[in-house]
Motif scaffolding. Structure first.
Motif, PDB file in Angstrom:
ATOM      1  N   VAL A  37      64.300  92.898  20.285  1.00 30.78           N
ATOM      2  CA  VAL A  37      64.888  93.744  20.885  1.00 30.78           C
ATOM      3  C   VAL A  37      66.126  94.181  20.470  1.00 30.78           C
ATOM      4  O   VAL A  37      66.884  93.391  19.556  1.00 30.78           O
ATOM      5  N   ARG A  38      66.623  95.412  20.408  1.00 33.87           N
ATOM      6  CA  ARG A  38      67.704  95.841  19.704  1.00 33.87           C
ATOM      7  C   ARG A  38      68.967  96.148  20.994  1.00 33.87           C
ATOM      8  O   ARG A  38      68.717  96.868  21.747  1.00 33.87           O
ATOM      9  N   VAL A  39      69.945  95.235  20.680  1.00 31.85           N
ATOM     10  CA  VAL A  39      70.976  95.195  21.684  1.00 31.85           C
ATOM     11  C   VAL A  39      72.363  95.916  21.112  1.00 31.85           C
ATOM     12  O   VAL A  39      73.074  95.171  20.025  1.00 31.85           O
ATOM     13  N   THR A  40      72.705  97.050  21.760  1.00 32.86           N
ATOM     14  CA  THR A  40      73.898  97.686  21.407  1.00 32.86           C
ATOM     15  C   THR A  40      75.341  96.712  21.965  1.00 32.86           C
ATOM     16  O   THR A  40      75.232  96.424  23.027  1.00 32.86           O
ATOM     17  N   VAL A  41      76.195  96.597  20.777  1.00 27.17           N
ATOM     18  CA  VAL A  41      77.477  95.780  20.992  1.00 27.17           C
ATOM     19  C   VAL A  41      78.530  96.539  20.600  1.00 27.17           C
ATOM     20  O   VAL A  41      78.477  97.469  19.784  1.00 27.17           O
ATOM     21  N   ASN A  42      79.798  96.206  21.051  1.00 26.71           N
ATOM     22  CA  ASN A  42      81.081  96.792  20.817  1.00 26.71           C
ATOM     23  C   ASN A  42      81.439  96.498  19.328  1.00 26.71           C
ATOM     24  O   ASN A  42      82.040  97.423  18.290  1.00 26.71           O
ATOM     25  N   ASP A  43      81.456  95.263  18.917  1.00 28.86           N
ATOM     26  CA  ASP A  43      81.824  94.590  17.688  1.00 28.86           C
ATOM     27  C   ASP A  43      80.820  93.717  17.128  1.00 28.86           C
ATOM     28  O   ASP A  43      80.738  92.496  17.628  1.00 28.86           O
ATOM     29  N   ARG A  44      79.845  93.773  16.223  1.00 25.58           N
ATOM     30  CA  ARG A  44      78.940  93.100  15.837  1.00 25.58           C
ATOM     31  C   ARG A  44      79.592  91.700  15.088  1.00 25.58           C
ATOM     32  O   ARG A  44      78.908  90.676  14.853  1.00 25.58           O
ATOM     33  N   ALA A  56      63.733  81.495  20.395  1.00 25.25           N
ATOM     34  CA  ALA A  56      64.421  82.885  20.333  1.00 25.25           C
ATOM     35  C   ALA A  56      65.812  82.685  19.546  1.00 25.25           C
ATOM     36  O   ALA A  56      66.288  81.482  19.574  1.00 25.25           O
ATOM     37  N   PHE A  57      66.183  83.651  19.002  1.00 28.97           N
ATOM     38  CA  PHE A  57      67.367  83.967  18.184  1.00 28.97           C
ATOM     39  C   PHE A  57      67.868  85.196  18.185  1.00 28.97           C
ATOM     40  O   PHE A  57      67.333  86.289  18.548  1.00 28.97           O
ATOM     41  N   ARG A 115      70.378  91.849  17.003  1.00 23.88           N
ATOM     42  CA  ARG A 115      68.834  91.915  17.089  1.00 23.88           C
ATOM     43  C   ARG A 115      68.237  90.789  17.649  1.00 23.88           C
ATOM     44  O   ARG A 115      68.516  89.614  17.131  1.00 23.88           O
ATOM     45  N   VAL A 116      67.559  90.739  18.812  1.00 20.65           N
ATOM     46  CA  VAL A 116      67.100  89.327  19.628  1.00 20.65           C
ATOM     47  C   VAL A 116      65.488  89.541  19.220  1.00 20.65           C
ATOM     48  O   VAL A 116      64.764  90.415  19.250  1.00 20.65           O
ATOM     49  N   TYR A 117      65.077  88.223  18.847  1.00 18.79           N
ATOM     50  CA  TYR A 117      63.610  88.024  18.635  1.00 18.79           C
ATOM     51  C   TYR A 117      63.296  86.887  19.650  1.00 18.79           C
ATOM     52  O   TYR A 117      64.079  85.859  19.711  1.00 18.79           O
ATOM     53  N   ALA A 118      62.222  86.894  20.234  1.00 16.98           N
ATOM     54  CA  ALA A 118      61.800  85.996  21.246  1.00 16.98           C
ATOM     55  C   ALA A 118      60.195  85.890  21.161  1.00 16.98           C
ATOM     56  O   ALA A 118      59.600  86.820  21.042  1.00 16.98           O
ATOM     57  N   GLU A 119      59.856  84.637  21.224  1.00 22.85           N
ATOM     58  CA  GLU A 119      58.310  84.543  21.194  1.00 22.85           C
ATOM     59  C   GLU A 119      57.966  83.371  22.346  1.00 22.85           C
ATOM     60  O   GLU A 119      59.066  82.376  22.734  1.00 22.85           O
ATOM     61  N   ALA A 120      56.900  83.360  23.046  1.00 28.61           N
ATOM     62  CA  ALA A 120      56.655  82.285  23.839  1.00 28.61           C
ATOM     63  C   ALA A 120      54.961  82.223  24.098  1.00 28.61           C
ATOM     64  O   ALA A 120      54.189  82.967  23.408  1.00 28.61           O
ATOM     65  N   HIS A 121      54.327  81.407  24.768  1.00 24.22           N
ATOM     66  CA  HIS A 121      53.131  81.099  24.812  1.00 24.22           C
ATOM     67  C   HIS A 121      52.319  82.132  25.223  1.00 24.22           C
ATOM     68  O   HIS A 121      51.006  82.762  25.152  1.00 24.22           O
ATOM     69  N   PHE A 122      52.857  83.125  26.542  1.00 24.60           N
ATOM     70  CA  PHE A 122      52.156  83.896  27.151  1.00 24.60           C
ATOM     71  C   PHE A 122      53.087  85.315  26.752  1.00 24.60           C
ATOM     72  O   PHE A 122      54.339  85.405  26.669  1.00 24.60           O
ATOM     73  N   SER A 138      73.297  92.729  13.120  1.00 25.77           N
ATOM     74  CA  SER A 138      72.642  93.852  12.064  1.00 25.77           C
ATOM     75  C   SER A 138      73.765  93.910  10.977  1.00 25.77           C
ATOM     76  O   SER A 138      74.978  93.775  11.268  1.00 25.77           O
ATOM     77  N   GLY A 139      73.122  94.099   9.838  1.00 24.75           N
ATOM     78  CA  GLY A 139      74.148  94.104   8.523  1.00 24.75           C
ATOM     79  C   GLY A 139      74.842  95.780   8.490  1.00 24.75           C
ATOM     80  O   GLY A 139      75.604  95.899   7.565  1.00 24.75           O
ATOM     81  N   THR A 140      74.261  96.556   9.268  1.00 24.88           N
ATOM     82  CA  THR A 140      74.773  98.175   9.261  1.00 24.88           C
ATOM     83  C   THR A 140      75.128  98.663  10.381  1.00 24.88           C
ATOM     84  O   THR A 140      75.824  99.745  10.162  1.00 24.88           O
TER      85      THR A 140
END
Length: 257
Positions: free
Chosen positions: A178-185, A219-220, A231-238, A224-226
Motif C-alpha cells: 500500500v502507498r500512503v501519502t504523508v505530509n513529511d516522509r 508488516a512494515f 510504503r506499507v507491506y503486509a502479509e498473513a496466512h489468508f 519512499s526515497g523520492t
C-alpha cells in the motif's frame, strides 16, 4: 527481461491462471543448486552459501530457506547496493530483488578452493566442474539478465525441474503493498534493515500489536526515497487477513503522518 536486460523474472500460465517466478525464487533456485554441489564436491565444510534478502522477500521464502534448505540469511535495506555489499562478505553470496535484479558472488577464497580441488571420484568431479563452470557463467557485476537466464536454465535442466515443480517448492504467503501519502516522509525513520520504524515514537509498538492479531502476520512501513509517501507491506496466512493487516498499518501511518 526488462528493456535493458538487467532484470529477469520467469512466468508460466496454466488452467489456474498466471504464475510468477520472481527474484526471490531465482535466488532460492541458485542457493539450492550451489549447496547441493558443495555437498557433492565435499566442500560444504570449507565453503558456505548465504542468501541475501530485503524485508520485501515473502515470509514463506524466508521460512523455506531457514527450515528446509538450512542456508543462512542476511537481511539488508532495500536496494542492490546494500544486497551486493552484503553478498560480498560471504564465501558464496546469492541475492536477487523480487524484481529480478541480482547475481551470485564468489569470494576469492571460494574461487581458489574450487579451482584447486582435485576430485577423487566421478561424482565429486562432476560437482567441482559444475561449481567451476558456474563461476565462469555468472556475471559478478550485477545487471546481466542474460547470464542470469542461462544459469537458471542450467539449474532447471540439471535438476529436471519443470516451472510447476519450481513454483511448488513453497507457497507464497498472501501479501499486500500500500502507498500512503504523508505530509513529511522525513518523520519516518527506519531501523533493523528497514523492518521497523524508530520514529515517530510509539508507531512501531502499534504496528507490532496489529501484526500480533494475525496468523503468520508480518508488516512494515518505510518512507519512499523520492516522494512524500510511506510504503506499507503486509502479509498473513489468508488473503483477507493480509488485506486487513495492510489497512490497519495504513491507518497507523496516517495517524502519525
Amino acid at each position: 527481461m526488462d528493456g535493458d536486460a538487467d532484470r529477469l523474472v520467469y512466468y508460466f500460465t496454466d488452467s489456474n491462471g498466471f504464475h510468477l517466478l520472481d527474484g526471490d525464487r531465482i535466488a532460492i533456485l541458485g542457493a539450492v543448486f550451489l549447496k547441493e554441489m558443495l555437498e557433492k564436491a565435499f566442500l560444504a565444510d570449507k565453503l558456505k552459501v548465504a542468501l541475501i534478502q530485503t524485508a520485501y522477500a515473502n515470509g514463506a521464502s524466508t521460512e523455506y530457506v531457514r527450515k528446509v534448505l538450512d542456508v543462512p540469511i542476511e537481511v539488508t535495506a532495500t536496494g542492490v547496493k546494500h544486497l551486493h555489499h552484503a553478498a560480498a562478505r560471504h564465501d558464496i553470496g546469492v541475492y536477487f530483488e523480487a524484481n529480478g535484479h541480482g547475481t551470485i558472488l564468489f569470494s576469492e577464497k571460494a574461487i581458489q578452493i574450487i579451482r584447486e580441488t582435485e576430485p577423487r571420484n566421478p561424482g565429486q568431479k562432476h560437482a567441482v566442474d559444475s561449481l567451476s563452470a558456474t563461476i565462469d557463467l555468472v556475471n559478478q557485476t550485477v545487471g546481466d539478465a542474460i547470464s542470469d537466464m542461462l544459469f537458471v536454465e542450467v539449474v532447471l535442466a540439471h535438476k529436471a525441474w519443470s516451472p510447476e515443480h519450481w513454483l511448488g517448492i513453497y507457497k507464497d504467503l498472501p501479501n499486500r503493498l500500500v502507498r500512503v501519502t504523508v505530509n513529511d516522509r522525513s518523520l519516518f525513520r527506519t531501523e533493523d534493515a528497514e523492518r521497523k520504524l524508530g520514529s515517530p515514537k510509539g508507531i512501531q509498538d502499534e504496528i507490532d500489536k496489529a501484526v500480533a492479531s494475525y496468523v503468520k502476520g508480518r508488516a512494515f512501513a518505510r518512507p519512499s526515497g523520492t516522494e512524500d509517501v510511506v510504503r506499507v507491506y503486509a502479509e498473513a496466512h489468508f488473503p483477507r487477513e493480509a488485506e486487513a493487516l495492510a489497512a490497519n498499518v495504513e491507518d497507523i501511518v496516517k495517524k502519525y503522518g
